[in-house]
Design an enzyme around this catalytic site. Structure first.
Site, PDB file in Angstrom:
ATOM      1  N   HIS A  38       0.706   5.341   6.583  1.00  0.00           N
ATOM      2  CA  HIS A  38       0.455   5.889   5.254  1.00  0.00           C
ATOM      3  C   HIS A  38       0.579   7.405   5.268  1.00  0.00           C
ATOM      4  CE1 HIS A  38      -1.541   1.904   5.358  1.00  0.00           C
ATOM      5  NE2 HIS A  38      -1.009   1.817   4.152  1.00  0.00           N
ATOM      6  N   SER A  59       0.814  -1.219   0.000  1.00  0.00           N
ATOM      7  CA  SER A  59       0.000   0.000   0.000  1.00  0.00           C
ATOM      8  C   SER A  59       0.846   1.268   0.000  1.00  0.00           C
ATOM      9  CB  SER A  59      -0.944   0.009   1.208  1.00  0.00           C
ATOM     10  OG  SER A  59      -0.213  -0.097   2.423  1.00  0.00           O
ATOM     11  N   ASP A  62      -3.487   6.634  11.856  1.00  0.00           N
ATOM     12  CA  ASP A  62      -2.658   5.886  10.908  1.00  0.00           C
ATOM     13  C   ASP A  62      -1.323   6.618  10.758  1.00  0.00           C
ATOM     14  OD1 ASP A  62      -1.382   4.775   8.730  1.00  0.00           O
ATOM     15  OD2 ASP A  62      -3.176   4.615   7.495  1.00  0.00           O
TER      16      ASP A  62
END
Length: 285
Positions: A264, A16, A261
């Site tokens: 990311h 990702s 998070d």
């Protein structure tokens, strides 16, 4: 960049974080292309952005370990007991063939522990299967060698440009940079200013494996070293603003650090800088 891509296939392969770099790359150029001359489609692990007037595609292929694994489903892949199959890169590699520019990455999914599991016989879903455990660094080395072997056997090295993006740092522990004991990247609004900073989320032993394997290969691979420059950006993560796949509990809402998070990155943001470096290396090899 569009002229560089004319008549070509560019592909990002990995997890990702590489998908984030891919999305950044597409976002940086798509506004220059008329609506009728571009399209994006996703089927399983493959996403393709087409630029019709240039006969070009920019693609992303989900393969978090590069090798075949039990986390290969592009949507349902949150597996705690991660396993890879030895010598299995061709399952994914058939989708990478014909690429003129390949940008690989793999790191984050490897660092759950010091040991890693390898499937040696049977399938991932079989009740009876043979699995061995090895040091994570040794299995990672196997994946790196498999990637280079695939590139050597399946690409024209005189024409195809090969890149590998280094570790993307995480900022889940603010104690690393002198912050609160139980804090994270949540509510961080300024970069880290210590030029020697290296956080606990970046495993130097993995970087050493990459350096060792790449220094011994004949494959002309360009190493895109984004780790140190990204270490400083504790302020650049999606934090609590990421898409949530399931409703947050009242306990989570009361404690934002618990669901922030810190892996990311926001876009626009840091990953645009990664692509500025990639662009520079493409234009001036």
């Amino acid at each position: 960049m569009l002229e560089k891509l004319r008549g070509k296939k560019m592909m990002f392969v990995g997890d990702s974080l590489n998908r984030g770099q891919y999305v950044s790359f597409v976002c940086l150029i798509h506004r220059l292309i008329p609506e009728h001359a571009k399209s994006m489609t996703t089927v399983d692990s493959l996403t393709v952005f087409r630029i019709k007037d240039y006969n070009a595609t920019i693609e992303f292929y989900w393969a978090p370990f590069l090798l075949e694994s039990n986390s290969d489903n592009a949507v349902i892949h949150r597996v705690t007991d991660r396993i890879v199959r030895k010598g299995s890169i061709n399952k994914h590699g058939k989708y990478w063939k014909g690429s003129d520019i390949l940008v690989f990455n793999t790191y984050l999914w490897w660092i759950a522990g010091s040991k890693f599991k390898i499937l040696t016989r049977g399938s991932f879903d079989d009740e009876k299967k043979e699995i061995i455990e090895m040091e994570t660094e040794d299995v990672y080395r196997m994946a790196m060698k498999s990637m280079l072997k695939w590139v050597e056997s399946n690409t024209d090295l005189k024409k195809t440009r090969i890149f590998f993006t280094s570790m993307s740092p995480t900022h889940g522990r603010s104690i690393d940079w002198g912050g609160e004991k139980d804090g994270s990247c949540y509510n961080q609004t300024t970069p880290i200013e210590d030029p020697s900073y290296w956080g606990g989320g970046s495993r130097k032993s993995i970087m050493r494996v990459i350096g060792d394997v790449f220094s011994k290969t004949k494959v002309p691979i360009t190493f895109l070293n984004i780790t140190q420059l990204s270490e400083y950006r504790k302020d650049a993560h999606t934090s609590i603003y990421k898409k949530q796949w399931s409703p947050l509990t009242s306990e989570q809402l009361a404690n934002p650090v618990s669901y922030a998070d810190c892996t990311h990155w926001c876009l626009p943001g840091l990953q645009d800088t990664w692509n500025e470096l990639l662009y520079a290396k493409l234009i001036r090899p």
